[in-house]
Design an enzyme around this catalytic site. Structure first.
Site, PDB file in Angstrom:
ATOM      1  N   GLU A  74       7.633   9.473   8.083  1.00 23.44           N
ATOM      2  CA  GLU A  74       7.317   8.122   8.576  1.00 23.44           C
ATOM      3  C   GLU A  74       7.017   8.089   9.882  1.00 23.44           C
ATOM      4  O   GLU A  74       5.948   7.264  10.202  1.00 23.44           O
ATOM      5  CB  GLU A  74       8.839   7.488   8.469  1.00 23.44           C
ATOM      6  CG  GLU A  74       9.309   7.351   7.004  1.00 23.44           C
ATOM      7  CD  GLU A  74       8.631   6.269   6.229  1.00 23.44           C
ATOM      8  OE1 GLU A  74       8.921   5.080   6.071  1.00 23.44           O
ATOM      9  OE2 GLU A  74       7.278   6.598   5.781  1.00 23.44           O
ATOM     10  N   THR A  82       1.511  -0.494   8.783  1.00 27.58           N
ATOM     11  CA  THR A  82       2.594  -0.372   9.527  1.00 27.58           C
ATOM     12  C   THR A  82       2.392  -0.499  11.015  1.00 27.58           C
ATOM     13  O   THR A  82       3.161  -1.358  11.635  1.00 27.58           O
ATOM     14  CB  THR A  82       3.540   0.745   9.193  1.00 27.58           C
ATOM     15  OG1 THR A  82       3.686   0.690   7.673  1.00 27.58           O
ATOM     16  CG2 THR A  82       4.853   0.586   9.940  1.00 27.58           C
TER      17      THR A  82
END
Length: 310
Positions: free
Chosen positions: A128, A181
């Site tokens: 991530e 993101t």
């Protein structure tokens, strides 16, 4: 060579009030991966279908996550990874998390499960970090543990699996636009008022309490975001109209899935979730944008084995 084929699920993060700390796991949406332990040391990504992603280990979230695991495991092993993407990148339903979580879960299983699911979260978070610049756990935690999860603390990492009421069903609409993101994070303010913080804390506590007591009205009242949603929703076409349509059809609550552009609606029962899907389909049909709609129960187990191959 030992191999395992897995289903690695999509996830919905934040759940309105729980930015970077709350998430849940979907049951009918996800990727497949084939992970093998080999006699030749090193991590190799040998196949990717369904997305244009880097094959280089240090540029792929699955490769980076497995690197972190093997560095901690302290043995020079060989791993090959095949990725069959069905979750579109930038969709807001945990595409990078599915690869990161699935890879470490599968390697751990092939090694005889030396790590608990909670311990695997820190390795998957490295994927991530590569994807978004931030090592958040609100997608990888539910993918690994299943159901609803709460990240109580990041330092030290403390992940808690919450209760998942059986009647909850998620409806997700994914507009075919990409919201990265990293871009979505750039619109967030780094300071909030004390009044906003108090409001949000109350909602997080209410949602956790509602899940454990199966108080669906409390769950619905707590699915409110006064900090992030007002800023991010402007990036998503028709967000307010989708939210209004979902609530009118009986959804408990509706909000941005992760960093967007997907929008989730949580309902009690499949009938309401299906009605919500049709209502938001009507809203988006007028935009001219392509979109996908998913209806899914909550996946209480997380990553699942499809086939073990010896």
């Amino acid at each position: 060579m030992k191999s395992i084929r897995i289903f690695t699920p999509a996830t919905v993060a934040n759940l309105s009030c729980g930015f970077d700390v709350l998430g849940c796991c979907l049951d009918t949406v996800g990727d497949e991966m084939l992970i093998s332990l080999t006699s030749e040391p090193g991590i190799r990504i040998t196949k990717i279908e369904g997305a244009d992603l880097p094959m280089e280990t240090d540029k792929n979230v699955a490769g980076v996550a497995v690197q972190a695991l093997l560095l901690d495991y302290k043995k020079d092993l060989g791993v090959t990874i095949e990725i069959y993407k069905k979750i579109k990148a930038g969709s807001g339903i945990g595409s990078s998390a599915a690869s990161s979580a699935g890879a470490v879960w599968a390697v751990n299983h092939l090694l005889g499960n030396p790590y608990t699911p909670q311990e695997l979260v820190k390795f998957a978070m490295e994927g991530e970090k590569l994807a978004s610049g931030n090592a958040h756990a609100d997608n990888v935690a539910p993918a690994l543990l299943g159901g609803f999860t709460l990240v109580r603390s990041y330092n030290p990492l403390d992940v808690i699996k919450l209760h998942s009421p059986k009647d909850l069903v998620m409806t997700v609409i994914h507009p075919q636009i990409e919201v990265k993101t990293s871009d979505s994070r750039s619109v967030i303010k780094h300071n909030v008022s004390l009044q906003q913080a108090i409001h949000q804390w109350g909602n997080v506590g209410g949602l956790v309490a509602g899940l454990f007591t199966e108080d669906y009205n409390l769950i619905g009242r707590s699915l409110e975001d006064v900090i992030i949603e007002p800023l991010r929703s402007i990036l998503i076409p028709e967000f307010k109209n989708v939210k209004n349509a979902a609530i009118e059809k009986g959804a408990l609550g509706c909000g941005i899935s992760g960093s967007g552009p997907s929008i989730f609606a949580l309902s009690k029962g499949l009938k309401i979730a299906t009605d919500v899907a049709e209502a938001i389909r009507v809203v988006y049909a007028k935009t001219g944008l392509e979109f996908d709609i998913h209806i899914s129960q909550i996946n209480s187990n997380g990553v699942k084995i499809i086939e073990e191959i010896q």
